[in-house]
Design an enzyme around this catalytic site. Sequence first.
Site, mmCIF file in Angstrom:
data_model
loop_
_atom_site.group_PDB
_atom_site.id
_atom_site.type_symbol
_atom_site.label_atom_id
_atom_site.label_comp_id
_atom_site.label_asym_id
_atom_site.label_seq_id
_atom_site.Cartn_x
_atom_site.Cartn_y
_atom_site.Cartn_z
ATOM 1 N N SER A 587 0.833 -1.203 0.000
ATOM 2 C CA SER A 587 0.000 0.000 0.000
ATOM 3 C C SER A 587 0.867 1.253 0.000
ATOM 4 O O SER A 587 0.573 2.222 -0.690
ATOM 5 C CB SER A 587 -0.962 -0.002 1.180
ATOM 6 N N ASN A 590 2.088 1.668 -3.615
ATOM 7 C CA ASN A 590 1.181 1.722 -4.751
ATOM 8 C C ASN A 590 -0.148 2.434 -4.540
ATOM 9 O O ASN A 590 -0.824 2.752 -5.502
ATOM 10 C CB ASN A 590 0.869 0.302 -5.215
ATOM 11 N N TYR A 591 -0.526 2.655 -3.279
ATOM 12 C CA TYR A 591 -1.864 3.190 -3.056
ATOM 13 C C TYR A 591 -1.929 4.479 -2.256
ATOM 14 O O TYR A 591 -2.947 5.158 -2.275
ATOM 15 C CB TYR A 591 -2.729 2.143 -2.350
ATOM 16 N N LEU A 592 -0.875 4.782 -1.519
ATOM 17 C CA LEU A 592 -0.950 5.944 -0.637
ATOM 18 C C LEU A 592 -0.272 7.142 -1.273
ATOM 19 O O LEU A 592 0.924 7.104 -1.556
ATOM 20 C CB LEU A 592 -0.302 5.610 0.699
#
EC number: 5.6.2.1
Length: 633
Positions: A587, A590-592
């Site tokens: 995360s 790639n996501y935060l």
Amino acid sequence: KSCSEKKHREKEKEKERLKHKEKQKEEKVDLIVEEESQKRAGGEVEMVRHNRDNNKNAGLFCNVCLCLPLFLRWEEEKCTDGSKWRFLEHKGPVFPPPYEPLPDRVRFHYDGKAMKLSPGAEEVATFYAKMLDHEYTTKDIFRKNFFKDWRKEMTSEEKSKITELKKCDFTEMHEYFKAQSEARKQMSKEEKQKIKEENERILQEYGYCVMDNHRERIGNFRIEPPGLFRGRGDHPKMGKLKRRIRPEDIIINCSKDSVHPKAPPGTRWKEVRHDNKVTWLVSWTEKIQGSIKYIMLNPSSRIKGEKDWQKYETARRLKKIVERIRAQYREDWRSKEMRIRQRAVALYFIDKLALRAGNEKDEGETADTVGCCSLRVEHIRLHPQMDGQDYVVELDFPGKDSIRYYNKVSVEKRVFKNLQLFLENKQAKDDLFDRLNTSILNKHLQELMDGLTAKVFRTYNASITLQQQLKELTSSDDNIPEKILSYNRANRAVAVLCNHQRAPPKTFEKSMHNLQTKIDEKKKQLSAAKKELKAAKADAKTLRDEKSKRVVETKKKAVQRISEQLMKLEVQATDREENKQIALGTSKLNYLDPRISVAWCKKLGVPIEKIYNKTQREKFAWAIDMTDEDFEF
DNA sequence: CGCGTGTATTCGGCTAGGACATT
DNA sequence: CAATGTCCTAGCCGAATACACGC
């Protein structure tokens, strides 16, 4: 020793930078760009608040031009025609070393008898031998696939002799490789140093390319070596032979006017093309799934960073309209049309549970995994009542990488009723959303917002969760270890949401136990130190001289230091326990939105190094560079 | 207290798996 | 709409590094 080496390397780098800078000046590029950035600093671009001279992150800049913060540079170089670059030059891929036949003393046995294999068959046998203590080799499919492909590499003589895998004995080969890797570990410092230098040389030669005006790091410049395919989960193709890639299999992509990479002596490339609508430098077709593999740039590169930035900007645009979208899909739960109801419920799952889109996959070619749109009846259970909650949906399915997703959530009545409807008259293997697929869903999303797709919800929900959690969990009064624990907890909330699991580390119990021992010792130490302090205070009271006062001070400091250490250990223990089966890295990477973390660090006085390691700082250089403490996602 | 050595932890390479656009 | 192409996302595992420990 290593310290002075580091310094030396730094110096070398510095030299190189200066050289490049000189070059830039000659071309007067620097000057023009400088003026341009001054102009922009006036207003237009929201993020431009940057003062070059104050910037402490000089090392984060491109080591060729050193001219501008990354995001400004990207602004300067923007193209609108869909082309990804104007100039691209590189040296091509690095091939794995050719196969070295085993020494004669290392033998393969068939049915109890030693047997010398032909080089081709032997190489494939070594792939299997190397994996002998891996669980893969116990799986039927793996063994079957391997044996079938191995036989294809045998001479006709071998083929007629070797007919059963269970009569094959690879143990000598296995032992040989184990000894080899042991020997590698035992190598002298000098030998290790030599290897390191050689790797560095290869990295410098092949690990970088020039894209437009910048020298950029390549991500994976080595061709994948041959071996046995290791699929994840119950993959029908596990154990198949991954063949050696030859130059004749490889397509090179570069600028027409660049120095083209040379194929190894006596070979030629499959093709050299000049396609600036794509970002890859090298590609080849992988024969197991028939998919194409690429060599692309490192995450620190402009081309990746810019895309990443854009991804988070799209998620921020979703933030502005997400409530409207939610209102709409709630409305759609009562649509007359089945397809719209299914779409609305699926979108609800994607939004609420951060599920992946769930494309269809070709059956028999891949492991059986699903995402939202490809959920089947067998993956879902409905409980009108459960654990004191109403309308509970139980989801249990293999997701990406065959990682299990298991969750029980209470949903709204309307969703529940719809799900009951979707399940009517269906078999276990039937699709839950039979009137829906990812293409239909994304087409719909595209109409709601430019650039909106299912995965944007995952990015949005991950980032917004981090921001909320950080706000909720951290206080400026906390000390640094406490702040970091809170950060990790916020990060953890996201990892749980996105179902980023890991196998508990093999040494988990042991390391936990060690930590506890340390804590106990620290506690003892602390109480001893406290006792000493008390005694010193008593002394000072009776003696009333300078010396005993000083002793009190030092004892005080000791107590403080020890209790800080204790606290740090306790925090660490909590953090580790909570992290047993959860992977934070995915995360984070790639996501935060990294700007959330950067702003948080600045606001709370936490050094960025505590949150991002070196690679991560390189990847997020753009965010570190542009973000100030009041950034809001 | 510095140094070398062994061990635990973190990092980063590797490569498979997936999303989504394009053909 | 299926196949293909591109690029982003993923966990695992060996290598590198940090850390503990004894001298």
